[in-house]
Scaffold this motif. Sequence first.
Motif, PDB file in Angstrom:
ATOM      1  N   PRO A   7       0.802  -1.232   0.000  1.00 51.57           N
ATOM      2  CA  PRO A   7       0.000   0.000   0.000  1.00 51.57           C
ATOM      3  C   PRO A   7       0.831   1.276   0.000  1.00 51.57           C
ATOM      4  O   PRO A   7       0.316   2.344  -0.385  1.00 51.57           O
ATOM      5  CB  PRO A   7      -0.816  -0.121   1.294  1.00 51.57           C
ATOM      6  CG  PRO A   7      -0.823  -1.575   1.609  1.00 51.57           C
ATOM      7  CD  PRO A   7       0.474  -2.110   1.131  1.00 51.57           C
ATOM      8  N   ALA A   8       2.092   1.194   0.403  1.00 45.84           N
ATOM      9  CA  ALA A   8       2.939   2.391   0.424  1.00 45.84           C
ATOM     10  C   ALA A   8       3.155   2.960  -0.980  1.00 45.84           C
ATOM     11  O   ALA A   8       3.516   4.135  -1.134  1.00 45.84           O
ATOM     12  CB  ALA A   8       4.283   2.063   1.066  1.00 45.84           C
ATOM     13  N   LYS A   9       2.947   2.167  -1.997  1.00 42.39           N
ATOM     14  CA  LYS A   9       3.141   2.621  -3.370  1.00 42.39           C
ATOM     15  C   LYS A   9       1.976   3.469  -3.893  1.00 42.39           C
ATOM     16  O   LYS A   9       2.116   4.172  -4.897  1.00 42.39           O
ATOM     17  CB  LYS A   9       3.333   1.418  -4.303  1.00 42.39           C
ATOM     18  CG  LYS A   9       4.610   0.634  -4.076  1.00 42.39           C
ATOM     19  CD  LYS A   9       4.719  -0.488  -5.105  1.00 42.39           C
ATOM     20  CE  LYS A   9       6.024  -1.247  -4.945  1.00 42.39           C
ATOM     21  NZ  LYS A   9       6.150  -2.345  -5.952  1.00 42.39           N
ATOM     22  N   ILE A  10       0.842   3.378  -3.239  1.00 46.73           N
ATOM     23  CA  ILE A  10      -0.378   3.959  -3.796  1.00 46.73           C
ATOM     24  C   ILE A  10      -0.276   5.474  -3.952  1.00 46.73           C
ATOM     25  O   ILE A  10      -0.573   6.024  -5.033  1.00 46.73           O
ATOM     26  CB  ILE A  10      -1.597   3.592  -2.914  1.00 46.73           C
ATOM     27  CG1 ILE A  10      -1.813   2.077  -2.927  1.00 46.73           C
ATOM     28  CG2 ILE A  10      -2.845   4.323  -3.405  1.00 46.73           C
ATOM     29  CD1 ILE A  10      -2.867   1.600  -1.939  1.00 46.73           C
ATOM     30  N   GLN A  11       0.152   6.175  -2.914  1.00 46.80           N
ATOM     31  CA  GLN A  11       0.149   7.632  -2.936  1.00 46.80           C
ATOM     32  C   GLN A  11       0.985   8.187  -4.087  1.00 46.80           C
ATOM     33  O   GLN A  11       0.545   9.083  -4.820  1.00 46.80           O
ATOM     34  CB  GLN A  11       0.650   8.191  -1.605  1.00 46.80           C
ATOM     35  CG  GLN A  11       0.616   9.715  -1.546  1.00 46.80           C
ATOM     36  CD  GLN A  11       1.077  10.248  -0.190  1.00 46.80           C
ATOM     37  OE1 GLN A  11       1.463   9.489   0.703  1.00 46.80           O
ATOM     38  NE2 GLN A  11       1.026  11.563  -0.021  1.00 46.80           N
ATOM     39  N   GLY A  12       2.182   7.674  -4.264  1.00 46.45           N
ATOM     40  CA  GLY A  12       3.051   8.183  -5.304  1.00 46.45           C
ATOM     41  C   GLY A  12       2.488   7.959  -6.697  1.00 46.45           C
ATOM     42  O   GLY A  12       2.553   8.846  -7.565  1.00 46.45           O
ATOM     43  N   GLY A  52      -6.226  10.554 -12.465  1.00 46.21           N
ATOM     44  CA  GLY A  52      -5.822  10.159 -11.124  1.00 46.21           C
ATOM     45  C   GLY A  52      -6.409  11.104 -10.097  1.00 46.21           C
ATOM     46  O   GLY A  52      -6.583  12.291 -10.372  1.00 46.21           O
ATOM     47  N   GLN A  53      -6.757  10.583  -8.933  1.00 51.30           N
ATOM     48  CA  GLN A  53      -7.315  11.419  -7.875  1.00 51.30           C
ATOM     49  C   GLN A  53      -7.218  10.682  -6.549  1.00 51.30           C
ATOM     50  O   GLN A  53      -7.406   9.462  -6.480  1.00 51.30           O
ATOM     51  CB  GLN A  53      -8.777  11.766  -8.156  1.00 51.30           C
ATOM     52  CG  GLN A  53      -9.397  12.742  -7.169  1.00 51.30           C
ATOM     53  CD  GLN A  53      -8.708  14.101  -7.203  1.00 51.30           C
ATOM     54  OE1 GLN A  53      -8.692  14.757  -8.254  1.00 51.30           O
ATOM     55  NE2 GLN A  53      -8.127  14.510  -6.103  1.00 51.30           N
ATOM     56  N   ALA A  54      -6.938  11.417  -5.510  1.00 49.87           N
ATOM     57  CA  ALA A  54      -6.915  10.850  -4.166  1.00 49.87           C
ATOM     58  C   ALA A  54      -8.130  11.336  -3.381  1.00 49.87           C
ATOM     59  O   ALA A  54      -8.638  12.435  -3.622  1.00 49.87           O
ATOM     60  CB  ALA A  54      -5.635  11.252  -3.436  1.00 49.87           C
ATOM     61  N   ALA A  55      -8.590  10.511  -2.451  1.00 49.27           N
ATOM     62  CA  ALA A  55      -9.637  10.884  -1.499  1.00 49.27           C
ATOM     63  C   ALA A  55     -10.888  11.425  -2.181  1.00 49.27           C
ATOM     64  O   ALA A  55     -11.447  12.438  -1.779  1.00 49.27           O
ATOM     65  CB  ALA A  55      -9.108  11.907  -0.492  1.00 49.27           C
TER      66      ALA A  55
END
Length: 344
Positions: free
Chosen positions: A190-195, A221-224
């Motif tokens: 999961p550490a790869k997701i943000q980048g 792409g979009q977060a949250a």
Amino acid sequence: MRIMGRPRALVAVVAGALLLAGCGSGPSQVGSAVIVGDRSVSLDQVQSMIDQALREHPYAQKLAAEHKLDVLGREIVRQAVLHELTLRAAKQENLGADQAKVAGLAAQLTPAPVTDTKQGDQVAVTQIVSKLRDRNEVASDVLLEQDLARKVLPKLSVGADYVGISATGDNDRAARTRAFGLAKEFADDPAKIQGVVQQAQQEGQQAQQTGAPGPGGYSAGQAAELFGAAQYPGLAQTALFGSDKNSVVVFQAQKPQSADWFVFVIRARGTDKAVPADQEAQKPTDAQLTAIGTRLLQPYLGQSGLRINPRYGVWDLVGMNLVPNSDATQGVVLPIRGAATAQQ
């Protein structure tokens, strides 16, 4: 989680997408085509329905001539699975079909033979199997699925990160393979997701300006991001709304508007309050309600003990469908390693 305005392009291309690999090594009971909970459908029962279809429906005879009766067998098993899941959902949600409505809808289900629908095998076999089944049972299933959708839809929401992977066409196998691979990377690490999401967001913005995907092959792409099912009934038909939190979900966008693949990381799934939104809720059609109701059966699969005889293929969780093998699935749902157990 912040609430953002939806990128309209995303909602447009993803909203119509519909239809994990298999569900184990098959039933342990000899002679079973499928087992759902404490109910099994035997190989003989499936064959009996195929024989009846061959007697009554010219399209079934066409399939036999083309050596494609396996398509009919899979549809018989698929409808049996969805029927049992519908009963489970109705019991848990305290739903009961109005018998007058059941009778009215059943009366519309004519026994007329299915010839060539000009809409392909799937439409035809769906009609054939529906006509082989008890009409009241078929009508009850439809109404219960619609009632399930009406009950859950107003308060159903999903919070997710996502990335879009550019595809050159409907059958871009490289894009599919990459989407599946990225989903596995996200689930395993999961550490790869943000980048990756940040890179995809930047490339997506560039793609809107240039009309071409970025160097990484990302189209969005979009977060949250917070999605309310009531605002997007098309999107509510997808595995995005049927999967639990801490899942990675992959499926292809709506065609023909786009063939891109999307990888969603579900951070939250809510069913208890309406979602503040920048767009009014839409009134779904009866067909949309049925499709959404079918999607809302997905969480009941994990508790059903579903086992399918390998001769009929594997269950496609993203498509809520039975397909010949894992290469034919419309997507994948994976649990994130180290997170709370996700629904399978």
